[in-house]
Design a protein around this motif. Structure first.
Motif, PDB file in Angstrom:
ATOM      1  N   THR A 200       0.689  -0.900   0.512  1.00  0.00           N
ATOM      2  CA  THR A 200       0.151   0.202  -0.271  1.00  0.00           C
ATOM      3  C   THR A 200       0.891   0.893  -0.188  1.00  0.00           C
ATOM      4  O   THR A 200       0.897   2.072   0.874  1.00  0.00           O
ATOM      5  CB  THR A 200      -0.727  -0.319   1.330  1.00  0.00           C
ATOM      6  OG1 THR A 200       0.272  -0.286   2.566  1.00  0.00           O
ATOM      7  CG2 THR A 200      -1.754  -1.289   1.161  1.00  0.00           C
ATOM      8  N   MET A 201       1.164   1.451  -1.641  1.00  0.00           N
ATOM      9  CA  MET A 201       2.449   2.311  -1.249  1.00  0.00           C
ATOM     10  C   MET A 201       1.662   3.435  -2.714  1.00  0.00           C
ATOM     11  O   MET A 201       1.931   3.024  -3.386  1.00  0.00           O
ATOM     12  CB  MET A 201       3.309   2.447  -0.817  1.00  0.00           C
ATOM     13  CG  MET A 201       3.282   0.912  -0.590  1.00  0.00           C
ATOM     14  SD  MET A 201       4.419   0.324  -2.269  1.00  0.00           S
ATOM     15  CE  MET A 201       6.294   0.850  -2.232  1.00  0.00           C
ATOM     16  N   LEU A 202       3.369   4.240  -3.253  1.00  0.00           N
ATOM     17  CA  LEU A 202       3.538   4.402  -4.787  1.00  0.00           C
ATOM     18  C   LEU A 202       5.063   3.838  -4.678  1.00  0.00           C
ATOM     19  O   LEU A 202       5.948   4.039  -4.083  1.00  0.00           O
ATOM     20  CB  LEU A 202       2.969   5.677  -5.225  1.00  0.00           C
ATOM     21  CG  LEU A 202       1.485   5.688  -5.216  1.00  0.00           C
ATOM     22  CD1 LEU A 202       1.887   7.397  -5.601  1.00  0.00           C
ATOM     23  CD2 LEU A 202       1.640   5.056  -6.485  1.00  0.00           C
ATOM     24  N   GLY A 203       5.295   3.210  -5.459  1.00  0.00           N
ATOM     25  CA  GLY A 203       6.861   2.847  -5.947  1.00  0.00           C
ATOM     26  C   GLY A 203       7.538   3.005  -7.244  1.00  0.00           C
ATOM     27  O   GLY A 203       6.504   2.478  -8.363  1.00  0.00           O
ATOM     28  N   PHE A 204       8.591   3.896  -7.537  1.00  0.00           N
ATOM     29  CA  PHE A 204       9.151   4.030  -8.683  1.00  0.00           C
ATOM     30  C   PHE A 204      10.289   3.134  -8.832  1.00  0.00           C
ATOM     31  O   PHE A 204      11.032   3.872  -8.234  1.00  0.00           O
ATOM     32  CB  PHE A 204       9.145   5.427  -9.405  1.00  0.00           C
ATOM     33  CG  PHE A 204       7.915   5.954  -9.592  1.00  0.00           C
ATOM     34  CD1 PHE A 204       6.440   5.532  -9.895  1.00  0.00           C
ATOM     35  CD2 PHE A 204       7.131   6.281  -7.948  1.00  0.00           C
ATOM     36  CE1 PHE A 204       5.572   5.734  -9.809  1.00  0.00           C
ATOM     37  CE2 PHE A 204       5.900   6.995  -7.925  1.00  0.00           C
ATOM     38  CZ  PHE A 204       5.037   6.737  -8.729  1.00  0.00           C
ATOM     39  N   ILE A 205      10.780   2.325  -9.731  1.00  0.00           N
ATOM     40  CA  ILE A 205      11.732   1.742 -10.503  1.00  0.00           C
ATOM     41  C   ILE A 205      12.022   2.147 -11.729  1.00  0.00           C
ATOM     42  O   ILE A 205      11.544   1.796 -12.102  1.00  0.00           O
ATOM     43  CB  ILE A 205      12.279   0.178  -9.926  1.00  0.00           C
ATOM     44  CG1 ILE A 205      11.546   0.032  -8.351  1.00  0.00           C
ATOM     45  CG2 ILE A 205      13.289  -0.324 -10.269  1.00  0.00           C
ATOM     46  CD1 ILE A 205      11.413  -1.698  -8.168  1.00  0.00           C
ATOM     47  N   THR A 206      13.533   2.392 -11.380  1.00  0.00           N
ATOM     48  CA  THR A 206      14.057   2.550 -12.828  1.00  0.00           C
ATOM     49  C   THR A 206      15.985   2.092 -13.255  1.00  0.00           C
ATOM     50  O   THR A 206      15.740   2.056 -12.040  1.00  0.00           O
ATOM     51  CB  THR A 206      14.888   3.705 -13.619  1.00  0.00           C
ATOM     52  OG1 THR A 206      15.873   4.770 -12.775  1.00  0.00           O
ATOM     53  CG2 THR A 206      13.112   4.630 -13.350  1.00  0.00           C
ATOM     54  N   THR A 207      15.553   1.181 -14.539  1.00  0.00           N
ATOM     55  CA  THR A 207      17.276   0.604 -14.488  1.00  0.00           C
ATOM     56  C   THR A 207      17.660   1.418 -15.774  1.00  0.00           C
ATOM     57  O   THR A 207      16.926   1.113 -17.436  1.00  0.00           O
ATOM     58  CB  THR A 207      17.262  -1.024 -14.178  1.00  0.00           C
ATOM     59  OG1 THR A 207      18.305  -1.308 -14.402  1.00  0.00           O
ATOM     60  CG2 THR A 207      15.780  -1.390 -15.004  1.00  0.00           C
ATOM     61  N   ASP A 208      18.321   0.969 -16.605  1.00  0.00           N
ATOM     62  CA  ASP A 208      19.218   0.927 -17.477  1.00  0.00           C
ATOM     63  C   ASP A 208      19.555  -0.099 -18.563  1.00  0.00           C
ATOM     64  O   ASP A 208      19.892  -0.048 -19.363  1.00  0.00           O
ATOM     65  CB  ASP A 208      20.490   2.211 -18.289  1.00  0.00           C
ATOM     66  CG  ASP A 208      21.410   1.704 -17.111  1.00  0.00           C
ATOM     67  OD1 ASP A 208      21.958   0.909 -16.724  1.00  0.00           O
ATOM     68  OD2 ASP A 208      21.991   2.620 -16.302  1.00  0.00           O
ATOM     69  N   ALA A 209      19.316  -1.087 -18.197  1.00  0.00           N
ATOM     70  CA  ALA A 209      19.465  -2.361 -18.162  1.00  0.00           C
ATOM     71  C   ALA A 209      17.679  -3.002 -19.685  1.00  0.00           C
ATOM     72  O   ALA A 209      17.046  -2.161 -19.901  1.00  0.00           O
ATOM     73  CB  ALA A 209      19.371  -3.431 -17.027  1.00  0.00           C
ATOM     74  N   LYS A 210      18.349  -3.581 -20.372  1.00  0.00           N
ATOM     75  CA  LYS A 210      17.899  -3.415 -21.563  1.00  0.00           C
ATOM     76  C   LYS A 210      16.976  -5.582 -21.020  1.00  0.00           C
ATOM     77  O   LYS A 210      17.648  -6.981 -20.587  1.00  0.00           O
ATOM     78  CB  LYS A 210      18.442  -4.036 -22.371  1.00  0.00           C
ATOM     79  CG  LYS A 210      17.167  -4.579 -23.713  1.00  0.00           C
ATOM     80  CD  LYS A 210      18.617  -5.444 -25.859  1.00  0.00           C
ATOM     81  CE  LYS A 210      17.393  -5.418 -26.741  1.00  0.00           C
ATOM     82  NZ  LYS A 210      18.271  -5.700 -27.516  1.00  0.00           N
ATOM     83  N   VAL A 211      15.508  -4.850 -20.804  1.00  0.00           N
ATOM     84  CA  VAL A 211      15.386  -6.501 -20.411  1.00  0.00           C
ATOM     85  C   VAL A 211      13.785  -7.524 -20.978  1.00  0.00           C
ATOM     86  O   VAL A 211      13.528  -6.706 -21.453  1.00  0.00           O
ATOM     87  CB  VAL A 211      14.515  -6.202 -19.002  1.00  0.00           C
ATOM     88  CG1 VAL A 211      13.949  -7.305 -18.197  1.00  0.00           C
ATOM     89  CG2 VAL A 211      15.306  -5.753 -17.634  1.00  0.00           C
ATOM     90  N   ASN A 212      13.465  -8.393 -21.011  1.00  0.00           N
ATOM     91  CA  ASN A 212      11.994  -8.654 -21.963  1.00  0.00           C
ATOM     92  C   ASN A 212      10.972  -8.448 -21.172  1.00  0.00           C
ATOM     93  O   ASN A 212      11.406  -8.563 -20.191  1.00  0.00           O
ATOM     94  CB  ASN A 212      12.510 -10.097 -22.133  1.00  0.00           C
ATOM     95  CG  ASN A 212      11.004 -10.854 -22.758  1.00  0.00           C
ATOM     96  OD1 ASN A 212      10.777 -10.963 -22.247  1.00  0.00           O
ATOM     97  ND2 ASN A 212      11.058 -11.296 -24.020  1.00  0.00           N
TER      98      ASN A 212
END
Length: 413
Positions: A200-212
């Motif tokens: 119960t929250m907001l979460g933001f995750i970023t990555t410069d990886a290339k992922v399927n």
């Protein structure tokens, strides 16, 4: 070459670094005060230089807020997002067709401002439920968002998404994959209405990886179950909760999926970020003075261990006892007993920190003074050994203080 790279080259494949949501290559973030709140920042934005493979999980609350429905529509059109627009101070929840229209307007205005496709934008809101958004203020705020490359005001973004939080929540990790340096950054908000049910929250995750795309969705779902879904503050699940991950591929690695030989490294990095953010949310529980960690071992299964650890961490009586620095182990045993999991009481061992309070289901002799001294710490561990199998799980929460009632008694005023 920076010190982070040098440390990785000494043999470690993962290193926690001092970074944030805009640390991965090609990500930019910012925040401003647009007038939804009296003084604090209330409008945040996050974007990638290129469209990013994205995945999300959402609250299971039946009253999903309008922004979540718009974000789900965006991701249904394509697994690629390029930007996120978020406001705090107003949840845009239980606002009917007007609320849906306003969430779409936020998506449209941000897409136009940044020259994105509308379906490449996610929308989030957090705050008071049941009030319409002041759209004129939001429109003016969005029109002032600078679109220049190189904008790295990640701290402003982290501040703009807060509600009753007392501090921003960030973390970052660097990984060595395919001889490329891959970064995962994250930020989250959450303090009240926190309970294991998607998180119960907001979460933001970023990555410069290339992922399927499908692999990213599965990885997020699995990781959330062991991190955000293992925290609780007050047993309430909100209407607006979401965890979103964006992967833009600018690190230059080979596409990651379950068949990639270093897939587990990426999973470990993602889990580290999610667990760190989850623990920060638990520590920032409304009115909290302590972070509580419950570790259950030797259960019949990991599922049983999860159920029991969440039952203990969710007990108001346990939380109140920790606040009062009272080693009342009977409340821990009680929470195990009503968890719904069948256990053998004669095999149960419980410790508070390194102080054993229950041995083979019976009271263990311990010093109340020593226990009270331990409970004065900010980080408290409760260790439960069921003695019946190999399943284990860890849950996090906080104590229950007088201030929790004060904060929530006057939330709207």
């Amino acid at each position: 070459m920076n010190s982070r790279q040098l440390e990785l080259e000494k043999g470690s494949l993962m290193k926690v670094v001092n970074g944030h949501i805009a640390s991965p290559i090609g990500f930019h973030a910012g925040g401003m005060h647009s007038g939804l709140k009296r003084k604090r920042k209330d409008l945040g934005w996050l974007y990638s230089q290129v469209p990013a493979v994205s995945a999300a999980v959402y609250t299971t609350n039946q009253f999903q807020a309008a922004p979540l429905k718009v974000t789900q529509e965006s991701l249904a059109a394509s697994p690629f997002l390029q930007g996120v627009i978020i406001n705090s101070g107003n949840a845009n929840a239980c606002t009917g067709e007007v609320g849906i229209k306003n969430a779409f307007l936020m998506r449209e205005w941000f897409a136009d401002q940044m020259d994105f496709q509308e379906h490449e934008v996610a929308v989030c809101s957090t705050g008071v439920i049941g009030e319409q958004l002041p759209m004129e203020k939001i429109q003016i705020g969005i029109s002032q968002i600078p679109a220049a490359e190189g904008l790295h005001h990640a701290e402003d973004f982290s501040e703009a998404i807060l509600t009753t939080d007392t501090f921003v929540k960030n973390d970052c990790v660097s990984l060595l994959i395919d001889d490329r340096y891959v970064t995962i950054g994250g930020t989250a908000k959450g303090s009240g209405m926190i309970h294991p049910n998607m998180a119960t929250m907001l979460g933001f995750i970023t990555t410069d990886a290339k992922v399927n795309p499908s692999s990213l969705q599965q990885a997020l779902k699995m990781t959330v179950n062991d991190s955000f879904n293992m925290i609780t503050v007050d047993g309430d699940t909100s209407t607006n909760d979401m965890v979103l991950v964006m992967a833009n591929g600018l690190a230059g690695n080979q596409e990651l999926s379950e068949s990639h030989p270093q897939w587990s490294i990426f999973l470990d990095g993602l889990k580290m970020i999610c667990t760190s953010l989850a623990k920060q949310i638990a520590r920032d529980g409304e009115g909290a003075t302590k972070l509580i960690e419950v570790h259950v071992t030797n259960a019949k299964s990991s599922i049983d261990a999860k159920i029991i650890s969440k039952s203990i961490i969710g007990s108001n009586l346990v939380k109140a006892a920790i606040f009062g620095e009272d080693a009342n182990w009977g409340r821990i045993v009680n929470a195990i007993g009503y968890s719904g999991v069948t256990v053998n009481p004669e095999l149960l061992n419980v410790s508070i920190g390194n102080i054993k309070v229950v041995e083979n289901g019976l009271p263990a002799g311990f010093s109340e003074e020593t226990a009270k001294e331990y409970l004065q710490s900010e980080n408290i561990q409760i260790l439960v050994d069921l003695g019946e199998g190999h399943g284990s799980a860890t849950a996090w929460g906080c104590d229950l203080s007088y201030d929790y009632v004060k904060i929530n008694a006057s939330y709207r005023t």
